[in-house]
Design an enzyme around this catalytic site. Structure first.
Site, PDB file in Angstrom:
ATOM      1  N   PHE A  17      30.472   4.557  29.196  1.00 32.08           N
ATOM      2  CA  PHE A  17      30.116   3.154  29.496  1.00 32.08           C
ATOM      3  C   PHE A  17      28.657   3.055  29.990  1.00 32.08           C
ATOM      4  CE2 PHE A  17      30.554   0.209  33.352  1.00 32.08           C
ATOM      5  CZ  PHE A  17      30.029  -0.891  32.687  1.00 32.08           C
ATOM      6  N   ASN A  38      31.247  15.413  25.845  1.00 29.95           N
ATOM      7  CA  ASN A  38      32.389  16.068  25.191  1.00 29.95           C
ATOM      8  C   ASN A  38      33.390  15.045  24.660  1.00 29.95           C
ATOM      9  OD1 ASN A  38      33.624  15.156  27.494  1.00 29.95           O
ATOM     10  ND2 ASN A  38      34.550  17.103  28.074  1.00 29.95           N
ATOM     11  N   GLY A 106      20.509  24.154  37.108  1.00 26.02           N
ATOM     12  CA  GLY A 106      19.909  25.403  36.598  1.00 26.02           C
ATOM     13  C   GLY A 106      18.955  25.105  35.456  1.00 26.02           C
ATOM     14  N   TYR A 149      37.837  13.785  42.445  1.00 22.29           N
ATOM     15  CA  TYR A 149      36.640  12.998  42.097  1.00 22.29           C
ATOM     16  C   TYR A 149      35.707  12.912  43.305  1.00 22.29           C
ATOM     17  CZ  TYR A 149      33.910   9.008  40.345  1.00 22.29           C
ATOM     18  OH  TYR A 149      32.899   8.175  39.927  1.00 22.29           O
ATOM     19  N   TYR A 163      19.368  22.553  45.856  1.00 21.95           N
ATOM     20  CA  TYR A 163      18.357  22.909  44.833  1.00 21.95           C
ATOM     21  C   TYR A 163      17.011  22.264  45.185  1.00 21.95           C
ATOM     22  CZ  TYR A 163      21.002  25.535  41.327  1.00 21.95           C
ATOM     23  OH  TYR A 163      21.704  26.515  40.665  1.00 21.95           O
TER      24      TYR A 163
HETATM   25  P1  NAD Z   1      32.721   6.957  31.451  1.00 18.64           P
HETATM   26  O1  NAD Z   1      34.036   7.650  31.567  1.00 18.64           O
HETATM   27  O2  NAD Z   1      32.606   5.821  30.511  1.00 18.64           O
HETATM   28  O3  NAD Z   1      31.576   7.984  31.111  1.00 18.64           O
HETATM   29  C1  NAD Z   1      31.611   9.339  31.461  1.00 18.64           C
HETATM   30  C2  NAD Z   1      31.179  10.141  30.249  1.00 18.64           C
HETATM   31  O4  NAD Z   1      31.180  11.542  30.588  1.00 18.64           O
HETATM   32  C3  NAD Z   1      32.129   9.982  29.069  1.00 18.64           C
HETATM   33  O5  NAD Z   1      31.402   9.706  27.901  1.00 18.64           O
HETATM   34  C4  NAD Z   1      32.842  11.338  28.978  1.00 18.64           C
HETATM   35  O6  NAD Z   1      33.259  11.668  27.685  1.00 18.64           O
HETATM   36  C5  NAD Z   1      31.778  12.258  29.529  1.00 18.64           C
HETATM   37  N1  NAD Z   1      32.302  13.515  30.086  1.00 18.64           N
HETATM   38  C6  NAD Z   1      33.345  13.659  30.943  1.00 18.64           C
HETATM   39  N2  NAD Z   1      33.517  14.957  31.230  1.00 18.64           N
HETATM   40  C7  NAD Z   1      32.555  15.649  30.548  1.00 18.64           C
HETATM   41  C8  NAD Z   1      32.218  17.020  30.434  1.00 18.64           C
HETATM   42  N3  NAD Z   1      32.902  17.972  31.090  1.00 18.64           N
HETATM   43  N4  NAD Z   1      31.173  17.368  29.633  1.00 18.64           N
HETATM   44  C9  NAD Z   1      30.471  16.410  28.949  1.00 18.64           C
HETATM   45  N5  NAD Z   1      30.753  15.103  29.020  1.00 18.64           N
HETATM   46  C10 NAD Z   1      31.785  14.727  29.816  1.00 18.64           C
HETATM   47  O7  NAD Z   1      32.321   6.502  32.932  1.00 18.64           O
HETATM   48  P2  NAD Z   1      31.101   5.613  33.442  1.00 18.64           P
HETATM   49  O8  NAD Z   1      31.691   4.452  34.142  1.00 18.64           O
HETATM   50  O9  NAD Z   1      30.107   5.411  32.390  1.00 18.64           O
HETATM   51  O10 NAD Z   1      30.499   6.589  34.562  1.00 18.64           O
HETATM   52  C11 NAD Z   1      29.322   7.353  34.337  1.00 18.64           C
HETATM   53  C12 NAD Z   1      28.961   8.075  35.631  1.00 18.64           C
HETATM   54  O11 NAD Z   1      28.719   7.119  36.664  1.00 18.64           O
HETATM   55  C13 NAD Z   1      30.066   9.001  36.128  1.00 18.64           C
HETATM   56  O12 NAD Z   1      29.472  10.179  36.642  1.00 18.64           O
HETATM   57  C14 NAD Z   1      30.710   8.207  37.232  1.00 18.64           C
HETATM   58  O13 NAD Z   1      31.262   9.057  38.204  1.00 18.64           O
HETATM   59  C15 NAD Z   1      29.537   7.415  37.776  1.00 18.64           C
HETATM   60  N6  NAD Z   1      29.991   6.167  38.429  1.00 18.64           N
HETATM   61  C16 NAD Z   1      30.435   5.101  37.698  1.00 18.64           C
HETATM   62  C17 NAD Z   1      30.867   3.957  38.351  1.00 18.64           C
HETATM   63  C18 NAD Z   1      31.352   2.738  37.604  1.00 18.64           C
HETATM   64  O14 NAD Z   1      31.689   1.744  38.250  1.00 18.64           O
HETATM   65  N7  NAD Z   1      31.379   2.730  36.297  1.00 18.64           N
HETATM   66  C19 NAD Z   1      30.859   3.901  39.759  1.00 18.64           C
HETATM   67  C20 NAD Z   1      30.429   5.027  40.459  1.00 18.64           C
HETATM   68  C21 NAD Z   1      29.980   6.155  39.784  1.00 18.64           C
HETATM   69  N1  UDP Z   2      21.748  27.118  33.162  1.00 17.69           N
HETATM   70  C1  UDP Z   2      21.874  26.335  32.037  1.00 17.69           C
HETATM   71  N2  UDP Z   2      20.751  26.084  31.294  1.00 17.69           N
HETATM   72  C2  UDP Z   2      19.533  26.570  31.618  1.00 17.69           C
HETATM   73  C3  UDP Z   2      19.417  27.354  32.773  1.00 17.69           C
HETATM   74  C4  UDP Z   2      20.555  27.612  33.540  1.00 17.69           C
HETATM   75  O1  UDP Z   2      22.955  25.874  31.707  1.00 17.69           O
HETATM   76  O2  UDP Z   2      18.567  26.287  30.888  1.00 17.69           O
HETATM   77  C5  UDP Z   2      22.940  27.401  33.964  1.00 17.69           C
HETATM   78  C6  UDP Z   2      23.203  28.893  34.102  1.00 17.69           C
HETATM   79  O3  UDP Z   2      24.266  29.229  33.240  1.00 17.69           O
HETATM   80  C7  UDP Z   2      23.567  29.092  35.546  1.00 17.69           C
HETATM   81  C8  UDP Z   2      23.387  27.754  36.216  1.00 17.69           C
HETATM   82  O4  UDP Z   2      22.711  26.920  35.276  1.00 17.69           O
HETATM   83  O5  UDP Z   2      24.920  29.426  35.666  1.00 17.69           O
HETATM   84  C9  UDP Z   2      22.565  27.832  37.475  1.00 17.69           C
HETATM   85  O6  UDP Z   2      21.298  28.373  37.148  1.00 17.69           O
HETATM   86  P1  UDP Z   2      20.406  29.045  38.261  1.00 17.69           P
HETATM   87  O7  UDP Z   2      19.188  29.571  37.584  1.00 17.69           O
HETATM   88  O8  UDP Z   2      20.189  28.111  39.381  1.00 17.69           O
HETATM   89  O9  UDP Z   2      21.321  30.174  38.833  1.00 17.69           O
HETATM   90  P2  UDP Z   2      21.700  31.633  38.323  1.00 17.69           P
HETATM   91  O10 UDP Z   2      21.422  31.707  36.852  1.00 17.69           O
HETATM   92  O11 UDP Z   2      20.822  32.501  39.113  1.00 17.69           O
HETATM   93  O12 UDP Z   2      23.139  31.723  38.653  1.00 17.69           O
END
Ligand code: NAD
Ligand code: UDP
Ligand code: UDP
Length: 320
Positions: A17, A38, A106, A149, A163
């Site tokens: 969204f 994803n 990272g 959450y 960081y």
């Molecule tokens: P949403 O569910 O529409 O969007 C979240 C997106 O993240 C989705 O497209 C989903 O497929 C993707 N996603 C989830 N897990 C994933 C993963 N492991 N790897 C890659 N992609 C992944 O929700 P939104 O309302 O658009 O929220 C977006 C962000 O804003 C979120 O982090 C949410 O916590 C934060 N947020 C939203 C609200 C709100 O009112 N909408 C309020 C507070 C915080």
């Molecule tokens: N990482 C990543 N993309 C990058 C660099 C790092 O996804 O381009 C990931 C990496 O797999 C690591 C994490 O980010 O697990 C944290 O990275 P950082 O360098 O802080 O820590 P370290 O590699 O020393 O655990």
């Protein structure tokens, strides 16, 4: 625009969204956008209109796994946001917030990118101070059904600030309050989408508890303005910064507005209040006003009208 000057911006959760509206805005202002998602709660439908744009790219990827790309800025939004979705697989929800933050931090560290975190008002839990300012530490039940959450997002904030302190990363942490608008999920159980869909179908409007609990609803375009103001603002403001609309409504008032705007024949139906449901939530946005010059401008009625129009079209096309 000179191609070399285009910023490469990574948006995780870009097919969701808020993410899809953000991708759209970044493209409009001339950035190259890499959308990583994803598609757990996001859909290709949300970004289908962007797929033909040569400056837009979708990568289907889970942020709990490392990601190696070259970018200038990162907006980390990946995480299911509604209780129904984030409680579906709570362990994956915490992993997405925590491992996702570690991987994106990272990545930011390696490529020296500025990084934005979509945190949430849920870090305040069921607050005992009202409205909530950024220095309030919150009241979260660490073992309740919402904890995957809330605590995941709290831990992500911890990682962002460590960081920042340890590796000098430029971070921007936004605490987002309830946001609504087109491309919300029609069946994710959120109050605005539930009420609008129920009203459009003339089905009963489900009020949990007595409907006296309050929320402050921010329209999506205002929220995206807030993201950009924070990200582009001075680097000495890492946050956290509350972003939301401070105008507070009870859930019952929301139901009445939706019925009024849709002209629905729906009646109100009272259901039990879910566990740990916060009774009041309202952002104090003084910090965003003073330091970012940002505040919401869209009134609830105006935002509801646009959202109702979106759901109306969606429901008509699904009826064929
Ligand atoms: P949403 O569910 O529409 O969007 C979240 C997106 O993240 C989705 O497209 C989903 O497929 C993707 N996603 C989830 N897990 C994933 C993963 N492991 N790897 C890659 N992609 C992944 O929700 P939104 O309302 O658009 O929220 C977006 C962000 O804003 C979120 O982090 C949410 O916590 C934060 N947020 C939203 C609200 C709100 O009112 N909408 C309020 C507070 C915080
Ligand atoms: N990482 C990543 N993309 C990058 C660099 C790092 O996804 O381009 C990931 C990496 O797999 C690591 C994490 O980010 O697990 C944290 O990275 P950082 O360098 O802080 O820590 P370290 O590699 O020393 O655990
Ligand atoms: N709510 C409601 N009816 C619904 C959905 C939600 O009364 O059909 C209430 C819910 O109990 C909560 C408020 O509306 O008090 C906001 O719920 P939502 O899930 O949208 O957001 P959150 O609780 O995360 O703020």
């Amino acid at each position: 625009m000179d191609y070399a000057l285009r910023k490469r911006v990574l948006v995780t959760g870009g097919a969701g969204f808020l993410g899809s509206h953000l991708c759209e805005r970044l493209l409009e202002r001339g950035d190259d956008v890499l959308c990583v998602d994803n598609l757990f709660t996001g859909t290709k439908d949300n970004i289908v209109h962007l797929l033909a744009n040569p400056h837009f790219e979708l990568i289907r990827h889970d942020v709990t796994f490392p990601l190696y790309v070259e970018v200038d800025e990162i907006y980390n939004l990946a995480c299911p946001a509604s209780p129904i979705h984030y409680q579906h697989d709570p362990v994956q929800t915490t992993k997405t917030s925590v491992h996702g933050a570690i991987n994106m931090l990272g990545l930011a560290k390696r490529v020296k990118a500025k990084i934005f975190q979509a945190s949430t008002s849920e870090v305040y839990g069921d607050p005992e101070v009202h409205p909530q300012t950024e220095n309030y530490w919150g009241r979260v039940n660490p073992i309740g059904p919402r904890a995957c959450y809330d605590e995941g997002k709290r831990c992500a904030e911890t990682l962002f600030f460590d960081y920042h302190r340890q590796h000098r990363l430029c971070i921007k942490v936004a605490r987002i309050f309830n946001t609504y608008g087109p491309r919300m999920h029609p069946n994710d159980g959120r109050v605005v989408s539930n009420f609008i869909v129920q009203a459009l179908k003339n089905e009963p409007i489900t009020l949990y508890g007595d409907g006296s609990q309050t929320r402050s609803f921010c329209y999506v375009s205002d929220m995206i303005d807030g993201f950009l103001c924070l990200m582009d603002g001075l680097d000495d403001l890492p946050g956290p910064v509350n972003l939301g609309n401070p105008v507070e409504f009870s859930v019952r008032q929301l139901a009445e507005q939706v019925i009024d705007l849709t002209g629905s024949r729906s009646r109100l139906e009272f259901r039990p209040l879910p566990q740990d449901d916060p009774s009041q939530r309202q952002p104090d946005i003084a910090l965003a006003r003073e330091r970012l010059g940002w505040e919401p401008t869209v009134q609830l009625r105006e935002g509801l009208r646009a959202t109702i129009a979106y759901f109306d079209t969606m429901l008509s096309s699904s009826r064929g």
